[in-house]
Design a protein around this motif. Structure first.
Motif, PDB file in Angstrom:
ATOM      1  N   ILE A  28       2.581   0.872   1.511  1.00  0.00           N
ATOM      2  CA  ILE A  28       3.699   0.303   2.270  1.00  0.00           C
ATOM      3  C   ILE A  28       4.206  -0.982   1.621  1.00  0.00           C
ATOM      4  O   ILE A  28       5.419  -1.186   1.486  1.00  0.00           O
ATOM      5  N   TYR A  29       3.264  -1.842   1.212  1.00  0.00           N
ATOM      6  CA  TYR A  29       3.665  -3.187   0.774  1.00  0.00           C
ATOM      7  C   TYR A  29       3.661  -3.376  -0.741  1.00  0.00           C
ATOM      8  O   TYR A  29       4.071  -4.437  -1.222  1.00  0.00           O
ATOM      9  N   SER A 108       8.854  -4.288   3.521  1.00  0.00           N
ATOM     10  CA  SER A 108       9.091  -2.904   3.944  1.00  0.00           C
ATOM     11  C   SER A 108      10.388  -2.804   4.733  1.00  0.00           C
ATOM     12  O   SER A 108      10.906  -3.816   5.236  1.00  0.00           O
TER      13      SER A 108
END
Ligand code: DQA
Length: 150
Positions: A28-29, A108
């Motif tokens: 995600i990051y 995100s």
């Protein structure tokens, strides 16, 4: 000194859990650490002619204190409030309390994630929000800051 010759200072403030970048949910990051992002921001700052003061805390009140400090010591603020963006009316109020322009950013795309991330309390108080570009969100926020303070 003429205004255009003065070095402009931008605070880049980071909220909770962002010190865990690199290890934290890299899908995600992304894989960059916060130190990597700080180095990227400092390099971008050199190109843009702005001094970048880069900080991270896990404590909401510290972010409030830094926003207050920015009203005297910074020309603009870029803030990734982390989860406090979704919960903190204190951050909303602190942003509204200062005259310094503030840009909110997220690594995100918070709108494409869980519903509880779609809203931030900070968004209505800031100049604009950048999200979804990974670590590059920081560079886009610095470019926007530069344009705002020019
Ligand atoms: C974040 C998004 C938030 O929802 C989350 O709580 C974070 C990171 C981001 O940069 O994408 O801590 O701000």
């Amino acid at each position: 000194m003429r205004k255009e010759l003065m070095t402009r200072t931008v605070f880049v403030l980071n909220g909770p859990n962002l010190n865990m970048l690199g290890k934290r949910e890299p899908g995600i990051y992304g894989g960059k650490t916060l130190a990597d992002i700080e180095a990227d921001c400092k390099a971008a700052g050199l190109n843009l002619g702005i001094e970048v003061d880069f900080r991270q805390t896990n404590h909401e009140g510290v972010l409030v204190d830094w926003l207050h400090e920015a009203s005297d010591r910074a020309d603009a603020v870029c803030i990734n409030p982390g989860a406090y963006g979704h919960t903190s009316i204190a951050l909303h109020d602190a942003i509204r309390a200062i005259g310094t322009p503030v840009i909110e950013l997220h690594l995100s795309n918070i709108h494409a994630r869980e519903e509880f991330r779609h809203k931030t309390w900070t968004a209505p108080a800031v100049k604009g929000v950048i999200c979804g570009f990974g670590a590059h969100s920081y560079i886009l926020a610095l470019q926007a800051a530069k344009q705002l303070i020019q």
